[in-house]
Design an enzyme around this catalytic site. Structure first.
Site, PDB file in Angstrom:
ATOM      1  N   LEU A 193       2.471   4.504   4.636  1.00  0.00           N
ATOM      2  CA  LEU A 193       3.808   5.106   4.603  1.00  0.00           C
ATOM      3  C   LEU A 193       4.852   4.124   4.069  1.00  0.00           C
ATOM      4  O   LEU A 193       6.042   4.272   4.306  1.00  0.00           O
ATOM      5  CB  LEU A 193       4.182   5.608   6.008  1.00  0.00           C
ATOM      6  CG  LEU A 193       3.198   6.653   6.564  1.00  0.00           C
ATOM      7  CD1 LEU A 193       3.481   6.937   8.035  1.00  0.00           C
ATOM      8  CD2 LEU A 193       3.252   7.952   5.760  1.00  0.00           C
ATOM      9  N   SER A 215       5.526   0.870   4.668  1.00  0.00           N
ATOM     10  CA  SER A 215       6.307   0.053   5.597  1.00  0.00           C
ATOM     11  C   SER A 215       6.793  -1.221   4.910  1.00  0.00           C
ATOM     12  O   SER A 215       7.879  -1.712   5.233  1.00  0.00           O
ATOM     13  CB  SER A 215       5.488  -0.289   6.839  1.00  0.00           C
ATOM     14  OG  SER A 215       4.334  -1.019   6.472  1.00  0.00           O
ATOM     15  N   SER A 216       6.037  -1.747   3.953  1.00  0.00           N
ATOM     16  CA  SER A 216       6.483  -2.994   3.323  1.00  0.00           C
ATOM     17  C   SER A 216       7.695  -2.750   2.423  1.00  0.00           C
ATOM     18  O   SER A 216       8.591  -3.589   2.355  1.00  0.00           O
ATOM     19  CB  SER A 216       5.346  -3.679   2.569  1.00  0.00           C
ATOM     20  OG  SER A 216       4.805  -2.808   1.617  1.00  0.00           O
ATOM     21  N   ASP A 257       2.116   5.432 -10.375  1.00  0.00           N
ATOM     22  CA  ASP A 257       3.270   4.596 -10.730  1.00  0.00           C
ATOM     23  C   ASP A 257       2.893   3.319 -11.469  1.00  0.00           C
ATOM     24  O   ASP A 257       3.749   2.663 -12.026  1.00  0.00           O
ATOM     25  CB  ASP A 257       4.175   4.314  -9.518  1.00  0.00           C
ATOM     26  CG  ASP A 257       3.499   3.560  -8.406  1.00  0.00           C
ATOM     27  OD1 ASP A 257       2.270   3.402  -8.432  1.00  0.00           O
ATOM     28  OD2 ASP A 257       4.213   3.118  -7.483  1.00  0.00           O
ATOM     29  N   GLU A 260       7.882  -7.874  -3.722  1.00  0.00           N
ATOM     30  CA  GLU A 260       6.534  -7.475  -3.308  1.00  0.00           C
ATOM     31  C   GLU A 260       5.507  -7.749  -4.412  1.00  0.00           C
ATOM     32  O   GLU A 260       4.424  -8.271  -4.157  1.00  0.00           O
ATOM     33  CB  GLU A 260       6.535  -5.991  -2.923  1.00  0.00           C
ATOM     34  CG  GLU A 260       5.258  -5.589  -2.219  1.00  0.00           C
ATOM     35  CD  GLU A 260       5.393  -4.313  -1.388  1.00  0.00           C
ATOM     36  OE1 GLU A 260       4.374  -3.830  -0.918  1.00  0.00           O
ATOM     37  OE2 GLU A 260       6.527  -3.806  -1.220  1.00  0.00           O
ATOM     38  N   GLY A 302       0.547  -0.257   7.931  1.00  0.00           N
ATOM     39  CA  GLY A 302      -0.840  -0.004   7.519  1.00  0.00           C
ATOM     40  C   GLY A 302      -1.209   1.466   7.537  1.00  0.00           C
ATOM     41  O   GLY A 302      -2.369   1.824   7.488  1.00  0.00           O
ATOM     42  N   ASP A 345       7.504   3.092  -4.158  1.00  0.00           N
ATOM     43  CA  ASP A 345       7.919   2.935  -2.756  1.00  0.00           C
ATOM     44  C   ASP A 345       9.320   2.348  -2.636  1.00  0.00           C
ATOM     45  O   ASP A 345      10.148   2.820  -1.852  1.00  0.00           O
ATOM     46  CB  ASP A 345       6.910   2.052  -2.009  1.00  0.00           C
ATOM     47  CG  ASP A 345       5.504   2.633  -2.034  1.00  0.00           C
ATOM     48  OD1 ASP A 345       5.364   3.818  -2.397  1.00  0.00           O
ATOM     49  OD2 ASP A 345       4.551   1.905  -1.695  1.00  0.00           O
TER      50      ASP A 345
HETATM   51  C1  GLA Z   1       0.963   1.942  -2.750  1.00  0.00           C
HETATM   52  C2  GLA Z   1       1.777   1.214  -3.816  1.00  0.00           C
HETATM   53  C3  GLA Z   1       2.552   2.237  -4.654  1.00  0.00           C
HETATM   54  C4  GLA Z   1       1.615   3.300  -5.213  1.00  0.00           C
HETATM   55  C5  GLA Z   1       0.745   3.893  -4.108  1.00  0.00           C
HETATM   56  C6  GLA Z   1      -0.292   4.830  -4.639  1.00  0.00           C
HETATM   57  O1  GLA Z   1       1.814   2.571  -1.851  1.00  0.00           O
HETATM   58  O2  GLA Z   1       2.690   0.329  -3.196  1.00  0.00           O
HETATM   59  O3  GLA Z   1       3.262   1.575  -5.672  1.00  0.00           O
HETATM   60  O4  GLA Z   1       0.838   2.738  -6.243  1.00  0.00           O
HETATM   61  O5  GLA Z   1       0.094   2.882  -3.361  1.00  0.00           O
HETATM   62  O6  GLA Z   1       0.291   5.953  -5.191  1.00  0.00           O
END
Ligand code: GLA
Length: 380
Positions: free
Chosen positions: A123, A125-126, A40, A158, A120, A170
């Protein structure tokens, strides 16, 4: 594992901290990424889905900003104009600042947060937190914004405010996911296509918290930018690293020194695996999908070097005991592995993998199933 609902937890936390009933409850999910890792911020496709575990924000309007989380239970005063404090409230500070930039922030609020998304564990979480906060605060401000905008505000919170070099995957999936669908997001254009994912995956937590991944993620992003710059200087035409066709991989490999060469190889091959995974899903070909997950994991392990021993161990074990495939999901350097297996074989595979993991690492990993859930919502 039975868990108290995060909705009930956020409500009672709010009542205890602020001696009143919250005006709004909003929630957003964590995610797994089926495939398309580190795409991404390289302009490639990603294929995540929302998990059923969620972060719930209970909130009411106030004259200042007070926040409490179920993790530590301490009410904190947050000053969105002051410096970052170095804790979870930095995400709230980031959301308030991003909202204020758009003229959408209320004057203040009381906020309580509870979650079943492990922190952490890779998944997101943030993103569950920033999207749920954005959803709740926009509601309190009496405004309506489309989910694409929620995702953008949470991303800016973020990326720009907290300073994580993340891409948009995310926040986008947390804001826009639909039940039963994986989300093919073309990150170069923002185009989204829902891909039916009727089944589930098993999430196995390595138990290695990936706090360090923030620094490591920023470093990988920098390496990818450097690789693209070097390739362009050497005559390769591409806007993003993921634009480079797999057929040109040999050329890319000759033009770049290590480690840039292997970072670029991951990006180029992962973009192609992700598109192939969409076809496999559409054809209900779980064997092919599983093989792509396997290849994706090897690429993360060897080329992107974002795996860890526990994750490699879990992936190998799951496949050896008959899973279609397994891979590390999310940023990496710890976090969680997803396993795709025939339902009839799942319990046996997981029992064997758990026992072997325990023999090697002296503890049983957390394992749970999830299907594709829904994106952010106001609960009442
Ligand atoms: C984290 C970042 C995402 C993406 C993944 C890896 O989750 O927040 O934007 O880059 O790593 O795919």
């Amino acid at each position: 594992m039975t868990q108290t609902s995060p909705k009930a937890l956020a409500t009672s936390l709010f009542q205890k901290a602020f001696a009143s009933h919250p005006a709004v409850l909003a929630s957003a999910p964590g995610r797994v990424n089926l495939i398309g890792e580190h795409m991404d911020y390289n302009g490639g496709p990603v294929l995540p889905f929302a998990i059923q575990r969620r972060t719930v924000v209970a909130a009411s309007l106030g004259t200042a900003w007070h926040a409490v989380s179920a993790i530590d239970g301490t009410t904190q005063l947050v000053d969105p104009t002051g410096p970052a404090a170095g804790g979870w409230t930095d995400y709230l500070r980031g959301v308030i600042r991003a909202l204020a930039h758009d003229g959408l922030a209320p004057r203040g609020a009381q906020v309580a947060v509870a979650s079943t998304v492990p922190v952490g564990a890779g998944l997101a979480s943030s993103a569950a937190l920033t999207v749920a906060l954005t959803r709740a605060l926009v509601h309190l401000a009496g405004r309506r914004v489309p989910p694409e905008r929620l995702a953008d505000i949470a991303y800016r919170a973020e990326h720009d405010e907290v300073g994580v070099a993340c891409g948009r995957m995310d926040q986008t999936v947390a804001a826009l996911a639909s039940p039963g669908l994986a989300m093919l997001l073309e990150t170069a254009t923002g185009e989204i296509t829902g891909v039916p994912f009727p089944g589930h995956v098993i999430v196995v937590e390595t138990g290695v918290a990936h706090e360090l991944s923030r620094g490591a993620l920023n470093q990988r992003r920098h390496e990818c930018e450097e690789a693209l710059r070097m390739l362009r200087e050497r005559g390769v035409e591409a806007t993003h690293l993921a634009d480079i066709a797999q057929a040109r991989l040999g050329e890319v490999e000759r033009l770049l020194p290590p480690p840039w060469m292997s970072r670029a190889r991951h990006v180029v091959t992962e973009a192609s695996r992700t598109r192939e995974a969409v076809h496999a899903l559409q054809a209900h070909d779980l064997v092919r999908l599983g093989r792509l997950l396997q290849e994706g994991h090897r690429s993360l392990r060897d080329d992107y070097q974002s795996s860890c021993r526990e994750a490699d161990w879990l992936v190998d074990g799951a496949v050896r005991h008959g899973a279609y495939g397994a891979r590390l999901t999310g940023a990496g350097w710890g976090g969680a592995v997803i396993v795709l297996a025939n339902e009839a074989a799942e319990s046996r595979i997981m029992a064997l993998v758990g026992e072997e993991f325990n023999r090697e690492f002296g503890r049983f990993p957390e394992m749970w199933k999830t299907s594709a859930g829904r994106g952010a919502t106001v609960e009442h």
